[in-house]
Every structure is written in structure tokens, then in C-alpha cells.
Design a protein around this motif. Sequence first.
Motif: not given
Lengths: 411, 233
Positions: B56, B61, B88-89, B94, B96, B98, B100-103, B161
Amino acid sequence: MKFLIILAWKNLSRYRRRTLITAFAIAFGLGLFIWIDSMLLGMDKESERNFRWYETGSAKVILAEYEDEMTKGNLEYLIPNPAAVSALLNGQNIPHTWRAGFAAEAIVDNGSLFVRATALDPDTDSRVYRIKDAVVEGRFFIAGEFAAVLGDSVADSLDLEVGDFISLRTRTAGGFNQTLDLEVVGLVDTPNPYLDRGAVMIPLDVANEVLFLEGGVTEIALDIPATNDVAQTVAELNTVIQAAYPQLKVLSWTDLAKDFLALAEAKSSGTSMILFFVFIIAAVGISNTMLMAIFERIREIGMMRAQGMKDRQIQISFLLESAGIGLIGSLGGVILGVILNFWIIRWGIDFSTLIGDMDIGYRTTGVMYGAWNIDTIITAFFLGIFIAVVVALIPTRNAIRMKITDALRHN
Amino acid sequence: MVRLEQVSKDYKSSANHSNGDAVVVHALKKVSLEIHPGGFTSLAGPSGSGKTTMLNLIGCLDVPDQGKIFIEEELINNKNKNDLALLRRHKIGFIFQSFNLIPVLSAYENVSFALSIMNMAEKEIKQKTETILEEVGLSDMMHRRPNQLSGGQQQRVAIARALVKQPLLILADEPTANLDSKTGEGILKLMEELNEKHKSTFVFSTHDKMVMDFAHRLVLLHDGEIVGDERRK
């Protein structure tokens, strides 16, 4: 920005049922607002029209001192030379008619009723009023006839029919008691309940003779064309008439209908209350939806921030989503409002059984019609979106206050 | 490329039930570490050893309580929120545990999102996204949403990504923890291939022996301190 719009749009479909329920709450509130506003505006417009057509005309010339005594209905305050005033009005091309109003007790075999009697000129009254068109039974009287035309509700109350006789007990211009025996020759049914419930009309020349008016009248009613600004025309007439007759005064229909206008003003506060409740419905619905949406997406927000999205961009994406719900709700509200408006404008709602003979201040019949108000529809549309965005501000701001690392760990 | 100098980080955990005082956890204790470009480094250690805290901090972060962090010789401690977001951009990807995709977005949109926020031209976004999805073996599934993909496929999307913007540094927090061992091995092989192909710098945390075996450099952490640092390949 394009991505934010796409994301917001797709997020709307994420919890479809919740989005629809919230949008429905907004639509219901706005639809109701548009509809009620239409009904109240319709009542206002109809009342205004019925005031002018059946009660006040566009304006009246009276003795200045009569203004505060009008409701008492005595014949003390007569314009002594109405013909001279008529000449002035003719010079201004203002259609007008003479009237004398007085309070009377209408007596029949089985009782009596206090009424507002009006002595009018049957030959010129239609220049200003539409009462002669409202005869539903019998006929209108002619000049010189010892006859009366009654509002149909008055006739009902006194159990009178055309052909029956009525006695009017009143006072002459000099203050002496006088009784007139008149044949009921016609009944009128106008959209103005105030007239139907209390009016007894007789010929002006008969009143002049038996009430000793000596050619005087209490008022000269004017018809100012709809294309003219009534207030401005009245102001100009006041200047002209008072230059010649300082004791006279011209009152516009708005001066004469102060009680009604005060009621309309109070109604406008009522509309604001409705707007407030719509705001509450929309605000609670939207904030609840956005709070749930944000709570369920805290990790996603953390991910987006980790990827380098600025807090402002994330906030915008949620506000766009909220605006989307507002947009759907507003569209629904406008459609619902327009459908309800169409119905109430075309067919109206019959409140006559509810209202009966109750005086609600409006000069409308029991059937109430709406009126289109494009301003309200446009306001409602943008208001729905605006409310949605405003109430989403706080939950979205709270969401981006959380530390990214905490957001990414959120379950 | 990344340098940590005497970095410490403490957390206050929820109040102690017996006396009501907050408990301070020393997640990192004056740790120094340098990560070189193109490396494939694993931060390993048991739970609570400080590996996620270190990731982090490297990933901007979080900020250290003490010490300094340099990325490309630039001190990041004093940067504001917006500057860190921009860093960061453009420079950090990153991955993760889990995913962390946008469903609500397709695989393609989940990947292109990283480029969209960089205000890249639409044509370039399309070309880069399709290329990276092909590299991770998902070119025929790019229009599927995350719920139409397996766990391994979702992690491949997450890798795509992270890589699509060609960052200096890719940070992966236990990237195989939510995958079965066979799929996890496939993901590690893919990351290793992409590390070699793109010369990107990978830093990942793990407590899994199999994952550690893939690392070119293994940094061992225990109780917030580095207890081992070995080069393996």
C-alpha cells in the motif's frame, strides 16, 4: 467524461428494481404536483372567468365611498348621473351596462331567504355579462316587466318554479321599507355558484320606479377587451373619469375579488407545500438508493481510486447515476402528469357531491377542470433531476472520504 | 526505481475491551528496501507481517508515519491526494486478490477504463485494450461481463487492466489467493511472461509457497521487519 457517463448509465441497470422503485417515487410525486397544479390553475382561471362573466365584469365604476359598503347592499350610494359617465365611456369605446345592487329578503308562502338582488338593464347587460345565456328554464325578463329571474339554487331553496310569484322586501334609496311582488319568469344556471345560490335579478327600470333610484345606479359594469391590460386600462379610466367626476372611482375585477385572490394566494402556499412533500419523497428515495449503492460499492470505489481516478471524478460518476434516476423519474412524472392533466382538462372531476352547497371561495361549479401549465411541467422535469443530484451529494462525499486502503478491505 | 528509507507505519486498532484504549499495531518498523526496474519481487510472510502495508505504501495508497518513499527518485511523502492519484494513474497498476472488476462493465470496458481516465484517444484505447486482452488470452471473451467469466479469467482481466497503461510498477496483493492452485499457477506464469515481455516491474505479496517459488527476488517479512531478502533467478 464519456467513461463516467457510460459507467453511470450501466450502474443504473445494476439494481434495476431499486432504480425503478426510486424513479417511480419521484415520478409519482412530480406527476401529482403537475396534476394538482393543473387543477388549481384550472380553478383559478375558471374562477377568474366566472367572476368577470357573471359577477364583476372587467371593472366597475362606483361612488368612491361605496367601495367599503358594497357588501351591505343598501341603495344610499348611487351614481346620480350614469348617462354622463356612459358618454365618457362611449368616448373610450368601453362596452358597459348599468346596475343597482341591493340586499333583499325573498319571501314565499313557506319561508324566506336573504338574497343579493340586482336590478339590471336587460337590453344592455349582455354587453358585459353572460347571464342571459344561462337561462335554463323560462325566459329572461324584458324592460318594464314586474318579473324576476332567479339563480336555480335560490329557486330550489325557496321551492319556486317559473310562473310562481315572489315578494322582495327591501329598502328604497331613501331608506324606507318597500316590497315588490314579482313573477318568476326564468331560472339561470351559471358556472358561478355564488350567483346561482343568492341572486335575484329584476329589471332596472322597475327598480328605478319602485325603489326611487331617480335614475341613479350603484355601479356601471365595464367589459374591457381581453387584449387590454385591465390594470392599465382601469388606471387610465380612473384618470379620465375622476377628472370629470372626482367622487367616482373605477375598480378592476381584481379589486372587487380581493377575497378570492387572497384565497388563490393561500393556495399558492399550498402548492409550495406539495412541492416540499415531493422534495421529501424524492430526497428520501434517492438518498436511500444512493446510500445503498455506495455502501455496496465501497471496494469498487477503492479500486477506482487506486487506479488513479480522482475523487471528483468518482463523485461525478455517482452524481450522474443519481441524475439518471432523477431523469427517469422526471420523465415518468411528466408523462404521468400530462396523462392526468389531459384527463382533468378534458373531463374534469366532479366534486359536486363532496362540495354540495358549501362555499369554498372559488367561483366554479362542482366539476373542476384543469389547465395546462407548461412552466410547471418544465419546472417539475428539471426539479426531479436537480433534487436527485443534490441529495446524492452528501453520501457520495462521505464515500470518498474513506481511506483507500480501508475501502479496498471493505466487505 | 522504488526506494523505501526507514519507513514505519502504525495502525490504531479498535479499542481494547478491558480498558477502552486503542491498540497500536506497528505494521512496519523502520524498513528500508529498494526495488529495481524489471524485477519480479515477492513480499512474503505470514498474516500480519506487514506485506500488504508495504504494498500500500509503495502503491501510494497510504502514507508512512516515518521514513521516506521515493519513486523514480521523487519523494512521494508530501504529495497531495490529487498528485498521488495522478501518480497511480500513470505509473502504477494494481492487481487485487478479489479481482475488483466493475460488474456492470465488460472485460473490454474494465480494461479500457484504466486508459479512459488518462484521457487517451478512443482509437488508441481500442488498439491497446484489444492487444492486451489478446496477450492474456481473452480476446474472444472481451465482451463478457465478470459474472460470465471464471475466477482465473477475471484475474486475467485484472492483470490486463493493470498492464494496459504500461506502468512502471505493477503491484499485486495475493493475486492467487482466491484461485485454485492450477489456475493460480497459470496466472503466475502469465505474470512472469508479461514481466519478461514488457519489462514491467512486478511486486506481489503472498504467503503461498508455490507463489514464492515463482519470484525472482523474495523479500521475507515478519512482524513489520524484513528478515530475509534473496535473489533467486
